[in-house]
Write a protein that holds these residues in place. Structure first.
Motif, PDB file in Angstrom:
ATOM      1  N   UNK A 109       0.868  -1.392   0.032  1.00  0.00           N
ATOM      2  CA  UNK A 109       0.070  -0.141   0.040  1.00  0.00           C
ATOM      3  C   UNK A 109       0.950   1.275  -0.224  1.00  0.00           C
ATOM      4  N   UNK A 110       1.778   1.582   0.986  1.00  0.00           N
ATOM      5  CA  UNK A 110       2.838   2.493   0.888  1.00  0.00           C
ATOM      6  C   UNK A 110       2.093   3.700   2.000  1.00  0.00           C
ATOM      7  N   UNK A 111       2.292   4.884   1.638  1.00  0.00           N
ATOM      8  CA  UNK A 111       2.032   5.790   2.622  1.00  0.00           C
ATOM      9  C   UNK A 111       0.390   5.997   2.841  1.00  0.00           C
ATOM     10  N   UNK A 112      -0.056   5.108   3.487  1.00  0.00           N
ATOM     11  CA  UNK A 112      -1.505   5.208   3.725  1.00  0.00           C
ATOM     12  C   UNK A 112      -2.195   6.424   4.550  1.00  0.00           C
ATOM     13  N   UNK A 139       3.919   9.691   0.548  1.00  0.00           N
ATOM     14  CA  UNK A 139       2.862   8.638   0.283  1.00  0.00           C
ATOM     15  C   UNK A 139       3.390   7.504  -0.974  1.00  0.00           C
ATOM     16  N   UNK A 140       4.253   7.853  -1.840  1.00  0.00           N
ATOM     17  CA  UNK A 140       4.384   6.844  -3.169  1.00  0.00           C
ATOM     18  C   UNK A 140       5.094   5.721  -2.461  1.00  0.00           C
ATOM     19  N   UNK A 141       4.592   4.541  -2.939  1.00  0.00           N
ATOM     20  CA  UNK A 141       5.154   3.300  -2.470  1.00  0.00           C
ATOM     21  C   UNK A 141       6.621   3.025  -2.710  1.00  0.00           C
ATOM     22  N   UNK A 142       7.199   3.728  -3.573  1.00  0.00           N
ATOM     23  CA  UNK A 142       8.655   3.368  -3.918  1.00  0.00           C
ATOM     24  C   UNK A 142       9.344   4.343  -3.207  1.00  0.00           C
ATOM     25  N   UNK A 143       9.123   5.159  -2.241  1.00  0.00           N
ATOM     26  CA  UNK A 143       9.855   6.022  -1.524  1.00  0.00           C
ATOM     27  C   UNK A 143      10.903   5.393  -0.478  1.00  0.00           C
ATOM     28  N   UNK A 144      10.368   4.363   0.162  1.00  0.00           N
ATOM     29  CA  UNK A 144      11.080   3.612   1.073  1.00  0.00           C
ATOM     30  C   UNK A 144      12.433   3.350   0.497  1.00  0.00           C
ATOM     31  N   UNK A 145      12.490   2.541  -0.495  1.00  0.00           N
ATOM     32  CA  UNK A 145      13.997   2.201  -0.961  1.00  0.00           C
ATOM     33  C   UNK A 145      14.753   3.172  -1.228  1.00  0.00           C
ATOM     34  N   UNK A 146      14.019   4.554  -1.803  1.00  0.00           N
ATOM     35  CA  UNK A 146      14.567   5.500  -1.894  1.00  0.00           C
ATOM     36  C   UNK A 146      15.424   6.125  -0.747  1.00  0.00           C
ATOM     37  N   UNK A 147      14.709   6.282   0.078  1.00  0.00           N
ATOM     38  CA  UNK A 147      15.364   6.839   1.408  1.00  0.00           C
ATOM     39  C   UNK A 147      16.469   5.819   1.869  1.00  0.00           C
ATOM     40  N   UNK A 148      16.489   4.340   1.750  1.00  0.00           N
ATOM     41  CA  UNK A 148      17.617   3.430   2.160  1.00  0.00           C
ATOM     42  C   UNK A 148      18.629   3.644   1.357  1.00  0.00           C
ATOM     43  N   UNK A 149      18.473   3.746  -0.017  1.00  0.00           N
ATOM     44  CA  UNK A 149      19.717   3.996  -0.921  1.00  0.00           C
ATOM     45  C   UNK A 149      20.345   5.633  -0.591  1.00  0.00           C
ATOM     46  N   UNK A 150      19.918   6.417  -0.302  1.00  0.00           N
ATOM     47  CA  UNK A 150      20.171   7.786   0.004  1.00  0.00           C
ATOM     48  C   UNK A 150      20.848   7.883   1.236  1.00  0.00           C
ATOM     49  N   UNK A 151      20.244   7.055   2.166  1.00  0.00           N
ATOM     50  CA  UNK A 151      21.009   7.076   3.649  1.00  0.00           C
ATOM     51  C   UNK A 151      22.408   6.481   3.699  1.00  0.00           C
ATOM     52  N   UNK A 152      22.454   5.635   2.692  1.00  0.00           N
ATOM     53  CA  UNK A 152      23.769   4.606   2.439  1.00  0.00           C
ATOM     54  C   UNK A 152      24.827   4.790   1.320  1.00  0.00           C
ATOM     55  N   UNK A 153      23.810   5.595   0.484  1.00  0.00           N
ATOM     56  CA  UNK A 153      24.710   5.766  -0.873  1.00  0.00           C
ATOM     57  C   UNK A 153      24.839   4.823  -1.921  1.00  0.00           C
ATOM     58  N   UNK A 154      23.774   3.677  -1.796  1.00  0.00           N
ATOM     59  CA  UNK A 154      23.735   2.668  -2.962  1.00  0.00           C
ATOM     60  C   UNK A 154      23.060   3.080  -3.993  1.00  0.00           C
ATOM     61  N   UNK A 157      20.422  -0.968  -8.620  1.00  0.00           N
ATOM     62  CA  UNK A 157      18.800  -1.147  -8.808  1.00  0.00           C
ATOM     63  C   UNK A 157      18.118  -0.719  -7.477  1.00  0.00           C
ATOM     64  N   UNK A 158      17.239   0.214  -7.763  1.00  0.00           N
ATOM     65  CA  UNK A 158      16.333   0.595  -6.754  1.00  0.00           C
ATOM     66  C   UNK A 158      15.022   0.819  -7.012  1.00  0.00           C
ATOM     67  N   UNK A 159      13.841   0.097  -6.565  1.00  0.00           N
ATOM     68  CA  UNK A 159      12.535   0.246  -6.913  1.00  0.00           C
ATOM     69  C   UNK A 159      11.641  -0.660  -5.825  1.00  0.00           C
ATOM     70  N   UNK A 160      10.564  -0.613  -5.972  1.00  0.00           N
ATOM     71  CA  UNK A 160       9.459  -1.066  -5.189  1.00  0.00           C
ATOM     72  C   UNK A 160       8.492  -1.975  -5.884  1.00  0.00           C
ATOM     73  N   UNK A 161       8.429  -3.234  -5.297  1.00  0.00           N
ATOM     74  CA  UNK A 161       7.549  -4.370  -6.009  1.00  0.00           C
ATOM     75  C   UNK A 161       5.969  -4.187  -5.275  1.00  0.00           C
ATOM     76  N   UNK A 162       5.131  -4.154  -5.898  1.00  0.00           N
ATOM     77  CA  UNK A 162       3.681  -3.949  -5.530  1.00  0.00           C
ATOM     78  C   UNK A 162       2.813  -5.093  -5.920  1.00  0.00           C
ATOM     79  N   UNK A 163       2.553  -5.926  -5.097  1.00  0.00           N
ATOM     80  CA  UNK A 163       1.865  -7.261  -5.313  1.00  0.00           C
ATOM     81  C   UNK A 163       1.017  -7.638  -4.130  1.00  0.00           C
TER      82      UNK A 163
END
Length: 417
Positions: A109-112, A139-154, A157-163
């Motif tokens: 769901x993401x940022x409900x 809100x957007x569901x893909x933002x969590x991996x974005x924050x993880x990557x920015x926090x660590x400089x990774x 590949x960076x994206x969210x799966x929604x199923x």
């Protein structure tokens, strides 16, 4: 092309029964329930008044005030769990090639909560669209991996799966394949969800999906029990560091297990109900075994999807009987959702972690709250009822299914050099 091997070198968890891996595992083996009355909002007018919330975690001390303004709960949960997993992996972030480190995350769901509050504020206003500038990026569901990557400089590949509820299991399968094919050395993968909101509870209640056992929330999640009446909503996150085997070996990493296979299928049947004969579930387990190069008799334990719904539990166990035949009676089958509730998009990750820890510790956590035998369930199956069971687990399967007919299956194996 020879596929590379993929191993698990770090784990992190933030769950309704434990705020780190050690707490989570201890609660699992001791059969601790996370079900309790909801504290986030007034439930007077709701049919279901309980859930499995995160407890006793001080987010205001973990994140500063500016960070919290920018982070929905599901992203906060993701960061906490991934921080633990990365620390656990002992990756040297100053020396690794960060362009070959990715983040593939799952969220159904993401940022409900963010969406709910912004729409409520607009509806209660004068019609002028004064939205928070962080509304969309929170809100957007893909933002969590974005924050993880920015926090660590990774920078891989960076994206969210929604199923739906299969989201984080699908994320792990994608991560497995990226590393297998040589595109990445390390991927942080898992999932997070924070849907215990007025919209979340009201929406699932409207579908008649949730248990309404308000007088005994701690025992409401009761997979396989004849009196089960729906799932209990949970929240949190699970994170795994997946790493190419030679890369992990070269740096002397601790290796928990090898991720040897992933399977996917669709029920192609109904938007919410499983196929009554478990046709899609049969397919996904067979696909996973084939992908891993294993036989049914190799599997020692199965952490089922086991949501405590009348239809889903029966269909899944029928499918297990079909795939594993007589060997099904020798498998420890369980549902850790009896303790954690259903974490939706994060379920696959935290249950994969439970499977891995079962192998490491030689203990299968119980399916708690079982009281009444269901005549529709094969009584010869070992459902690991009410008490953890010690046994050697060399191969563990984890099943995760989602609304829309999405099925995902993972197989972990003790590492053999």
């Amino acid at each position: 092309m020879e596929l590379k091997r993929v191993v698990v070198t770090g784990l992190g968890a933030l769950t309704p029964i434990g705020n780190n891996i050690e707490e989570y595992w201890n609660a699992l083996v001791n059969g601790k329930s996370g079900g309790a009355p909801i504290t986030y909002f007034d439930t007077e007018n709701f049919k279901t008044k309980f859930a499995c919330e995160i407890k006793n975690f001080d987010f205001k001390s973990y994140f500063d005030r500016k960070e919290i303004r920018k982070l929905d709960k599901f992203s906060q949960y993701a960061i906490v769990a991934s921080d633990e997993a990365i620390k656990d992996s002992a990756l040297d972030l100053e020396r690794i090639d960060k362009q070959r480190v990715g983040v593939i995350w799952g969220a159904g769901i993401g940022g409900l909560e963010t969406f709910q509050e912004e729409v409520k504020n607009f509806a209660n206003g004068n019609g002028t669209p004064r939205f928070n500038p962080f509304f969309i990026p929170k809100m957007i569901a893909d933002i969590a991996p974005g924050h993880i990557s920015m926090r660590n400089g990774f920078m891989g590949p960076n994206y969210t799966t929604v199923s739906a509820c299969a989201s984080s299991a699908n994320a792990l399968i994608d991560a497995l394949n990226y590393i297998r094919l040589g595109y990445s050395d390390v991927i942080i993968s898992g999932g997070s969800e924070a849907a215990i909101t007025q919209a979340g509870m009201g929406g699932f209640n409207a579908m008649h999906a949730l248990s309404t056992r308000n007088d005994e929330p701690a025992t409401a999640s009761r997979p396989f029990d004849a009196t089960r009446d729906g799932f209990v909503l949970g929240e949190g996150a699970g994170a795994l560091v997946l790493e190419e085997y030679e890369h992990a070996k070269a740096r002397g990493a601790k290796i928990y297990a090898e991720l040897v296979g992933g399977g996917m299928s669709s029920d192609a049947y109904h938007i919410t109900a499983p196929h009554p004969e478990g046709i899609g579930v049969i397919a996904v387990m067979k696909n996973c075994l084939q992908n891993a190069g294993l036989q049914p008799q190799d599997v020692d334990a199965i952490n089922t999807h086991g949501t405590s719904t009348p239809l889903g539990d029966v269909a899944e166990l029928k499918a297990i009987g079909e795939v594993f035949g007589e060997h099904a009676k020798s498998i420890n089958i369980n549902s850790t959702k009896s303790m954690t509730g259903h974490l939706l998009g994060a379920a696959g990750a935290i249950e994969a972690i439970a499977s891995i820890l079962s192998m490491e510790n030689g203990v299968v956590p119980p399916t708690i709250n079982h009281e009444v035998v269901d005549e529709n369930i094969d009584a010869s199956l070992n459902l690991t009822l009410n008490k953890a069971q010690e046994r050697e687990v060399n191969v563990a399967m984890s099943n995760t299914f989602g609304f829309g007919g999405h099925n995902a299956c993972l197989l972990f194996k003790k590492l053999k050099e």
